[in-house]
Design a protein around this motif. Sequence first.
Motif, PDB file in Angstrom:
ATOM      1  N   ASP A 170       2.070  24.072 -11.683  1.00 45.32           N
ATOM      2  CA  ASP A 170       3.134  24.138 -12.685  1.00 45.32           C
ATOM      3  C   ASP A 170       4.028  25.354 -12.454  1.00 45.32           C
ATOM      4  N   GLN A 171       3.455  26.422 -11.878  1.00 42.40           N
ATOM      5  CA  GLN A 171       4.230  27.638 -11.612  1.00 42.40           C
ATOM      6  C   GLN A 171       5.304  27.409 -10.545  1.00 42.40           C
ATOM      7  N   TRP A 172       5.122  26.362  -9.746  1.00 45.61           N
ATOM      8  CA  TRP A 172       6.091  26.068  -8.684  1.00 45.61           C
ATOM      9  C   TRP A 172       7.495  25.874  -9.250  1.00 45.61           C
ATOM     10  N   LEU A 173       7.565  25.287 -10.425  1.00 43.74           N
ATOM     11  CA  LEU A 173       8.855  24.983 -11.035  1.00 43.74           C
ATOM     12  C   LEU A 173       9.637  26.248 -11.382  1.00 43.74           C
ATOM     13  N   ASP A 174       8.956  27.381 -11.476  1.00 41.55           N
ATOM     14  CA  ASP A 174       9.617  28.640 -11.846  1.00 41.55           C
ATOM     15  C   ASP A 174      10.107  29.432 -10.636  1.00 41.55           C
ATOM     16  N   LEU A 175       9.805  28.963  -9.416  1.00 40.45           N
ATOM     17  CA  LEU A 175      10.221  29.694  -8.224  1.00 40.45           C
ATOM     18  C   LEU A 175      11.722  29.555  -7.997  1.00 40.45           C
ATOM     19  N   ASN A 176      12.301  30.559  -7.333  1.00 33.00           N
ATOM     20  CA  ASN A 176      13.721  30.467  -7.011  1.00 33.00           C
ATOM     21  C   ASN A 176      13.928  29.663  -5.731  1.00 33.00           C
ATOM     22  N   SER A 177      15.145  29.356  -5.401  1.00 40.77           N
ATOM     23  CA  SER A 177      15.460  28.487  -4.269  1.00 40.77           C
ATOM     24  C   SER A 177      15.023  29.117  -2.946  1.00 40.77           C
ATOM     25  N   PHE A 178      15.105  30.440  -2.827  1.00 36.71           N
ATOM     26  CA  PHE A 178      14.686  31.102  -1.585  1.00 36.71           C
ATOM     27  C   PHE A 178      13.184  30.936  -1.360  1.00 36.71           C
ATOM     28  N   GLN A 179      12.407  31.135  -2.417  1.00 40.68           N
ATOM     29  CA  GLN A 179      10.954  30.988  -2.308  1.00 40.68           C
ATOM     30  C   GLN A 179      10.573  29.553  -1.929  1.00 40.68           C
TER      31      GLN A 179
END
Length: 275
Positions: A170-179
């Motif tokens: 679920d934390q994946w959705l909070d990553l920025n585009s670079f990550q």
Amino acid sequence: MKWLQTIQQQFSQHKYAINAKQLGDDAELAWSNLGYWDDAASSYPDACRQLADQLAQAVHLTSNDRLLDLGCGQGASLLHWQQQYHVQHIEAVELQSSCVIQIQKHLLQITAIHPYSFLNLKQIQFKSGFDVVLCIDAAYHSNLNLFLDSVGSVLNSNGRLGFHYLMLSDQWLDLNSFQKKKYQWLLKAADVNLNNLMTESVLKQTLQSYDFEGIEIRDLSEEVLQGFAKYFHKLQQLPQQPTDLDAFKIRMTAKLCAKLYADGWVKYVQISAKK
């Protein structure tokens, strides 16, 4: 990210082949998965057997089941189903011709080995459907929809499916585009398409759309990803470590496993379900 291209260009074997001897399995029918590493796993073959057992237990494999093993590699799992589960009817699908030849030479008791991709099961003339389909440590290289569509065509009514996949946390959705872009390249080097991966809720919905029920998703990241990375670290402490391309491929796999586990954004999961 040039290392996978180098490997693909210079290895004579299939891109998914692994040098099991360098990992500690020199059997004729060797294991070739990441393994399930707990206190009971004292060697690479032990850990590989345990990963297979976890999957077999999840689908309640019995000796009377008609079993199809997808991406069976060098054939260790086929021998395991025979010896430990006493399965009488075993068929397998394996794309690597060298593995197919090895299995045909050393495992005469198997019902059939089919030299196809497990995404093309509809092309194989099976005599009847299967009660259980298992895919150990391989399905995540494929699009899940294509995999489920292929498998669904050969499963009997009430048939059971067990496989391993990678799942977005679920934390994946909070990553920025670079990550996310960085991870896309990391996974691409391991022949995993990030666009194929899903969160748990979407993964369950996808399975349900192919008429699967009784879905169980179990996170094995610690036992598999961290376990394999730790095992490789121990191997590195031994004298006279190989430095060829086989060793390079194994080292990069261990590094990727360690990173996936440390970040926790992509999980290694075991999935079981029934029709």
